[in-house]
Design an enzyme around this catalytic site. Structure first.
Site, PDB file in Angstrom:
ATOM      1  N   GLY A  44     -23.648  -2.496   8.243  1.00  0.00           N
ATOM      2  CA  GLY A  44     -23.383  -1.658   7.080  1.00  0.00           C
ATOM      3  C   GLY A  44     -24.491  -0.676   6.757  1.00  0.00           C
ATOM      4  O   GLY A  44     -25.592  -0.724   7.315  1.00  0.00           O
ATOM      5  N   GLU A 246     -30.654  11.356 -11.916  1.00  0.00           N
ATOM      6  CA  GLU A 246     -30.402  11.817 -10.554  1.00  0.00           C
ATOM      7  C   GLU A 246     -29.839  13.229 -10.628  1.00  0.00           C
ATOM      8  O   GLU A 246     -29.028  13.538 -11.503  1.00  0.00           O
ATOM      9  CB  GLU A 246     -29.417  10.898  -9.835  1.00  0.00           C
ATOM     10  CG  GLU A 246     -29.986   9.519  -9.517  1.00  0.00           C
ATOM     11  CD  GLU A 246     -29.013   8.622  -8.781  1.00  0.00           C
ATOM     12  OE1 GLU A 246     -29.473   7.740  -8.032  1.00  0.00           O
ATOM     13  OE2 GLU A 246     -27.791   8.801  -8.963  1.00  0.00           O
ATOM     14  N   HIS A 270     -31.565  -2.441 -13.698  1.00  0.00           N
ATOM     15  CA  HIS A 270     -32.853  -1.759 -13.537  1.00  0.00           C
ATOM     16  C   HIS A 270     -33.547  -1.495 -14.872  1.00  0.00           C
ATOM     17  O   HIS A 270     -34.712  -1.862 -15.074  1.00  0.00           O
ATOM     18  CB  HIS A 270     -32.654  -0.411 -12.826  1.00  0.00           C
ATOM     19  CG  HIS A 270     -32.067  -0.516 -11.461  1.00  0.00           C
ATOM     20  ND1 HIS A 270     -32.284  -1.592 -10.640  1.00  0.00           N
ATOM     21  CD2 HIS A 270     -31.280   0.330 -10.749  1.00  0.00           C
ATOM     22  CE1 HIS A 270     -31.652  -1.406  -9.487  1.00  0.00           C
ATOM     23  NE2 HIS A 270     -31.040  -0.253  -9.543  1.00  0.00           N
TER      24      HIS A 270
END
Length: 521
Positions: A44, A246, A270
Site C-alpha cells: 500500500g 494545508e 493530532h
C-alpha cells in the site's frame, strides 16, 4: 542503547503481583537482538511512502541492530524483486546504500482473513530465528492498513505468528495507525477487540505528531525552563491557538477523507494531543505512563464541544483550483467539513476560563502547523502605542521551517522612546544547519523497538479525546451544524475570525516574523 526492556512475560508477572514497572524502567535493545519487522499492508501507499523510508533512515544511520530483517506481508501477488522495485523510488541515498537496505526486505503474500498466509509467514519467522536461537528475538508488527482490518489481522498474527521462543529480552509489539475508530463507541469496540489479543504494553498507537521534533521540544521547553513556570497559567495567558493548515485539497483522495472529515482526521487526534502537551502538568518522570497520566488528566477536564464554539467550512472552487465536491471521489452533495475551528475550555485550576482554539483546514492560503500561546496585555502600559495590539506571544512552529520564537516588546531603534514588537527566536535551520531533522516516523518506530511508549497514545487517552468530540461529530453527521463555504486558497470561513475574536485573540498590528531574505515564516 544497551539496556534491555522487560520481556512480555516479566511485564505480565509484574502486573499480576502488583509490582510497578515504573520502579525499574529501562528502554533499549541488545545488539544481539534478532529483530524482524513485519510490515502488514506492504503493497500500500502508506508503507511505500512512510513506513519503508522510515526504516531505511534508521538502517542507514545505524539505529537498528545488525541482525534485522523486514518482511512485507499483503494480499498482492508479487515476489521480493517486485516489492523492491516498488519501494525504490521513495528511498534516498546512493544506489549502494539503497541496495543494502533492500536486501533486508523480503515479501510474503497472503490474505488477512485466512490461516494459510499467516502460517506461511510463521514459517519464515521461525526459519529466520532458528539461526540465532540463543539470542533474544524481537518481532515488530507494523499494521500499515485500514483500521477496519486490525481485528482480523491481529487475530491471524496472534494465532499463527506469536510462537516466540522463551529467551530473556525477547518481545512482540504491534504498531497501529490512526484513525483509531470513528467515534467513542467504535473506538472502544476496536480497543476491546485488540485488547483481547494484545495487552496495552504490546500495543503502540501512532500519532505521528507526537514524533515531531518540535512537539518533543515543547515538552522539554515547558518543563525545563524556570522563567516559563510563573506565567504558564490563566493569570498570564489569554488564549492558546493550535493550527494545522494545508495549502492543497483532497487531490483525488476525497473518498477516504469524506468518510472521516477534518475533525476526525486532524483535531480529535493530532491537535488534541498537542493541546495536552501544552496544558499538562509536569510528570513525575519521563516514564511513558507518568507522562501519559498527565495528558489524560487534562483531556478529562475538557467538556464536550458545544456547537456555538464551532465553525465548520468546506472549500469551493477558486483561483483556478477545483472545489471539494469537484473531486470525482467525493459525493456531489457532501457536507463533510474540510475546515474546522473549535474552542475548548479546560476546567481545572491552572486553565479555567482560558480558550484553547484548535483550527485545521485544507485548501487554505498556506501550509503550516504551529502552537501560539498569547499572553494578556501588559497592564499600566506607560509607553507610546496600544498595549492590546502588542501582546507577548510564544510560538512553536511544528512545520515547515521548525522554530520557536517569543514576541517581545522592545524599544524601537532611534531617538524616540517608542515601543515595538520584536522577537527572540530559535530557527532550527539556522541554529543547527548540520542536523538532519528526521520525519516523525523513524523516531516513533525506533521508540517502539526500544520499548518506549512515551510518544504513543494510550487507550484512556483515546477514550478521553473521543469523549470531547463525539457528541459534536454525531450532530455534524446528522446535518445539525452549518458548514460554511470558503474559496480555495483563502484563510477559511470569515466566521472563524469571529470565533477567534470571542476567544480574545488579538493579531499584533503591522508585524510579521521574517527571515533575513524577507520571506514570511
Amino acid at each position: 542503547m544497551a539496556a534491555i526492556a522487560e520481556s512480555p512475560s516479566t511485564e505480565l508477572q509484574g502486573e499480576a503481583s502488583g509490582y510497578s514497572n515504573r520502579d525499574e524502567w529501562h528502554c533499549g535493545f541488545s545488539e544481539e537482538l534478532c529483530l524482524t519487522i513485519v510490515v502488514a499492508g506492504a503493497s500500500g501507499d502508506l508503507a511505500r511512502k512512510k513506513t519503508y523510508p522510515a526504516l531505511q533512515f534508521l538502517f542507514q544511520h545505524g539505529f537498528l541492530p545488525s541482525n534485522v530483517a523486514i518482511i512485507g506481508y499483503a494480499r498482492t501477488d508479487m515476489n521480493d524483486d517486485k516489492l523492491r522495485e516498488k519501494l525504490k523510488p521513495k528511498l534516498v541515498g546512493s544506489d549502494d546504500d539503497i541496495d543494502k537496505f533492500l536486501k533486508r526486505c523480503t515479501y510474503v503474500a497472503g490474505s488477512y482473513d485466512g490461516a494459510e498466509g499467516w502460517q506461511g509467514l510463521a514459517k519464515v519467522l521461525d526459519k529466520r530465528e532458528s539461526k540465532c536461537s540463543k539470542n533474544p528475538a524481537g518481532r515488530l508488527y507494523y499494521l500499515a492498513l485500514p483500521p477496519s482490518v486490525y481485528p482480523q489481522v491481529c487475530a491471524g498474527l496472534k494465532e499463527h505468528c506469536d510462537n516466540l521462543r522463551s529467551v530473556e529480552g525477547s518481545w512482540i509489539r504491534v504498531i497501529v495507525e490512526k484513525p483509531f475508530g470513528h467515534d467513542l463507541q467504535s473506538s472502544e469496540q476496536l480497543a476491546d477487540q485488540l485488547g483481547k489479543l494484545y495487552p496495552e504494553h504490546q500495543l503502540y498507537r501512532i500519532d505521528h505528531y507526537l514524533g515531531k521534533e518540535m512537539a518533543q521540544n515543547l515538552f522539554v521547553m515547558r518543563h525545563a525552563n524556570m522563567f516559563l513556570a510563573p506565567v504558564w497559567n490563566r493569570t498570564c495567558i489569554s488564549n492558546v491557538q493550535i493550527t494545522f493548515k494545508e495549502d492543497f485539497g483532497t487531490e483525488g483522495r476525497g473518498g477516504y477523507f469524506d468518510t472521516f472529515g477534518i475533525l476526525r482526521d486532524v483535531l480529535q487526534n493530532h491537535l488534541a494531543q498537542m493541546l495536552a502537551m501544552v496544558a499538562m502538568e509536569k510528570p513525575l518522570s519521563v516514564h511513558p505512563d507518568d507522562l501519559r497520566d498527565e495528558k489524560v488528566k487534562v483531556l478529562r477536564c475538557i467538556k464536550p464541544v458545544e456547537p456555538h464554539n464551532v465553525v465548520l467550512g468546506q472549500y469551493t472552487a477558486a483561483n483556478g483550483q477545483p472545489g471539494y465536491t469537484d473531486d470525482p471521489t467525493v459525493p456531489d452533495d457532501s457536507k463533510t467539513p474540510t475546515f474546522a475551528a473549535v474552542t475548548l475550555y479546560i476546567d481545572n485550576d491552572r486553565w479555567a476560563g482560558v480558550p484553547f482554539v484548535l483550527k485545521a483546514g485544507k485548501a487554505l492560503n498556506e501550509r503550516k502547523a504551529e502552537i501560539r500561546v498569547q499572553l494578556r496585555a501588559t497592564p499600566h502600559f506607560v509607553f507610546n502605542g496600544e498595549p492590546e495590539s502588542m501582546r507577548n506571544e510564544l510560538v512553536v512552529r511544528l512545520q515547515p521551517d521548525e522554530a520557536i520564537y517569543l514576541k517581545m516588546i522592545v524599544k524601537k531603534p532611534g531617538l524616540e522612546f517608542d515601543a515595538a514588537i520584536s522577537e527572540l527566536d530559535l530557527d532550527y535551520s539556522r541554529r543547527y544547519p548540520e542536523v538532519d531533522i528526521p520525519d516523525a516516523y523513524p523516531r516513533l518506530i525506533l521508540d517502539s523497538i526500544r520499548g518506549d511508549q512515551q510518544h504513543f497514545v494510550r487507550r484512556d487517552e483515546l477514550r478521553a479525546a473521543w469523549g470531547i468530540f463525539t457528541p459534536l461529530l454525531h450532530k455534524i453527521d446528522a446535518g445539525e451544524v452549518e458548514v460554511h463555504p470558503y474559496p480555495y486558497g483563502s484563510r477559511g470561513p470569515a466566521e472563524a475570525d469571529e470565533l477567534l475574536a470571542r476567544a480574545d485573540f488579538v493579531k499584533n498590528v503591522a508585524y510579521d516574523w521574517k527571515e533575513p531574505g524577507g520571506s514570511k515564516l
